[in-house]
Design a protein around this motif. Structure first.
Motif, short mmCIF file in Angstrom:
data_model
loop_
_atom_site.label_atom_id
_atom_site.label_comp_id
_atom_site.label_asym_id
_atom_site.label_seq_id
_atom_site.Cartn_x
_atom_site.Cartn_y
_atom_site.Cartn_z
N SER A 267 78.37 -10.04 60.09
CA SER A 267 78.85 -10.04 58.76
C SER A 267 80.29 -9.71 58.62
O SER A 267 81.03 -10.68 57.89
CB SER A 267 78.16 -9.09 57.91
OG SER A 267 76.51 -9.59 57.77
N THR A 268 80.71 -9.00 59.62
CA THR A 268 81.96 -8.31 59.06
C THR A 268 83.17 -8.55 60.60
O THR A 268 84.19 -8.87 60.37
CB THR A 268 81.93 -6.74 59.17
OG1 THR A 268 81.90 -5.97 60.29
CG2 THR A 268 81.24 -6.62 57.79
N TYR A 292 70.51 -14.91 60.10
CA TYR A 292 70.34 -13.60 59.32
C TYR A 292 69.26 -13.52 58.60
O TYR A 292 68.51 -12.18 58.49
CB TYR A 292 71.28 -13.91 57.64
CG TYR A 292 72.59 -13.91 57.88
CD1 TYR A 292 73.24 -12.61 58.04
CD2 TYR A 292 73.49 -14.81 58.01
CE1 TYR A 292 74.57 -12.30 58.29
CE2 TYR A 292 74.82 -14.70 58.23
CZ TYR A 292 75.66 -13.40 58.25
OH TYR A 292 76.80 -13.38 58.32
#
Length: 334
Positions: A267-268, A292
């Motif tokens: 995600s980051t 995901y």
């Protein structure tokens, strides 16, 4: 024994206890309530040392004879109530070590302080024996009850004590404490802090525990290779996991933290938030492979396995299903 300066976190509680001394509003009975290893004993001991400080320092000076005695646990007017049987504190022990002893004035200090660890182990007779002393203590008597289950104490005792509820300590404070005070490597401190959930004592134990290190390595060996796991090898992996059968809650927590790290990186792309930071290469590889939705399924499968184990389901079948379900998510596409 540690002073307040050596206790990580619990700022509000330390200020509350310090103010009670400064304002001369010290109660005759306190309950320190919190999980095991959360710091109850350290806070109680620091408070007792400050109460007996010959310099009347509300934090304890650490230099006077009384403070030095307290730090070595041989201050004659700070009494630790002992019990012979591991699971019960008897009425006789309370009568001999506290009720009767409190009738004798302090040996050398302003107060006579009694510390009862694991106070929930007092049987009903012992609690009733201590109740009258709590209701009508001599002016110099102070009782500190330490418990991880305050509901096990009589309501009449709870209502007559000042209750100190220990809160969780911030992760950054725990991590810093482990690295600076105990020289724990950062990656090891990250894992211990994540597992401790705000409990400093537990974090210290986990960061220095060989058993926990071995369990963590076993979990990592599973999650690194589960995508390539052959059906014929599932039984062997379950046998390896069976060593931790009595504490599978912690084992499954480690698995969840792994997939949480994979999700976080996916995600980051930020390394600072990772728990298993030293496994970055493998985390990055799995983040590229896993969808995901697959990661969410992994979390759900681990939680279902936890619930099934709590319901006393068959260990081998539950773990086999878990491994096969997680193996399946590596075949999915975004």
């Amino acid at each position: 024994m540690a002073g307040y300066q050596d206790i990580v976190g619990h700022k509000r509680i330390k200020e509350q206890l310090k103010s009670a001394i400064e304002l001369d509003k010290v109660s005759h009975a306190y309950i320190f309530h919190g999980p095991k290893d959360s710091g109850k004993m350290m806070l109680a001991e620091a408070f007792a040392m400050a109460l007996q400080c010959e310099q009347k320092n509300p934090c304890g000076c650490g230099e006077c004879r009384s403070c030095k005695q307290a730090m070595h646990r041989n201050q004659p007017d700070i009494i630790y109530v002992q019990h012979e049987k591991p699971n019960v504190i008897s009425v006789q022990e309370i009568r001999e070590q506290l009720v009767g002893d409190m009738e004798i004035k302090p040996y050398s200090s302003r107060y006579k302080i009694y510390i009862i660890d694991e106070a929930e182990k007092m049987n009903p007779q012992a609690q009733n024996a201590i109740l009258k002393t709590i209701e009508e203590p001599p002016h110099y008597g102070i009782i500190l009850l330490l418990t991880s289950n305050v509901d096990m104490l009589l309501q009449t005792i709870r209502s007559r004590c000042v209750r100190i509820d220990l809160k969780t300590v911030a992760d950054d404070l725990i991590r810093k404490y482990l690295m600076e005070k105990h020289q724990i490597p950062d990656y090891q401190a990250n894992v211990a802090t994540a597992f401790a959930q705000g409990n400093v004592g537990k974090a210290v134990h986990l960061s220095t525990s060989q058993e926990f290190a071995e369990e963590k390595n076993q979990v990592l060996s599973i999650v690194r290779k589960v995508s390539d796991l052959r059906i014929a090898d599932v039984g062997d992996r379950i046998k390896e996991m069976e060593v931790y059968k009595d504490d599978m809650g912690e084992y499954l927590n480690l698995m969840q933290i792994w997939y949480r790290d994979v999700l976080y990186w996916k995600s980051t792309g930020q390394i600072d938030g990772l728990i298993f930071r030293d496994e970055l290469q493998e985390i990055r590889k799995q983040a590229e492979r896993l969808a995901y939705r697959g990661l969410q399924i992994a979390f759900d499968c681990i939680e279902k396995a936890r619930l099934r184990l709590q319901a006393n389901g068959n260990f081998e079948l539950i773990m086999e299903l878990l491994l096969l379900e997680i193996k399946e998510i590596y075949q999915w596409q975004e």
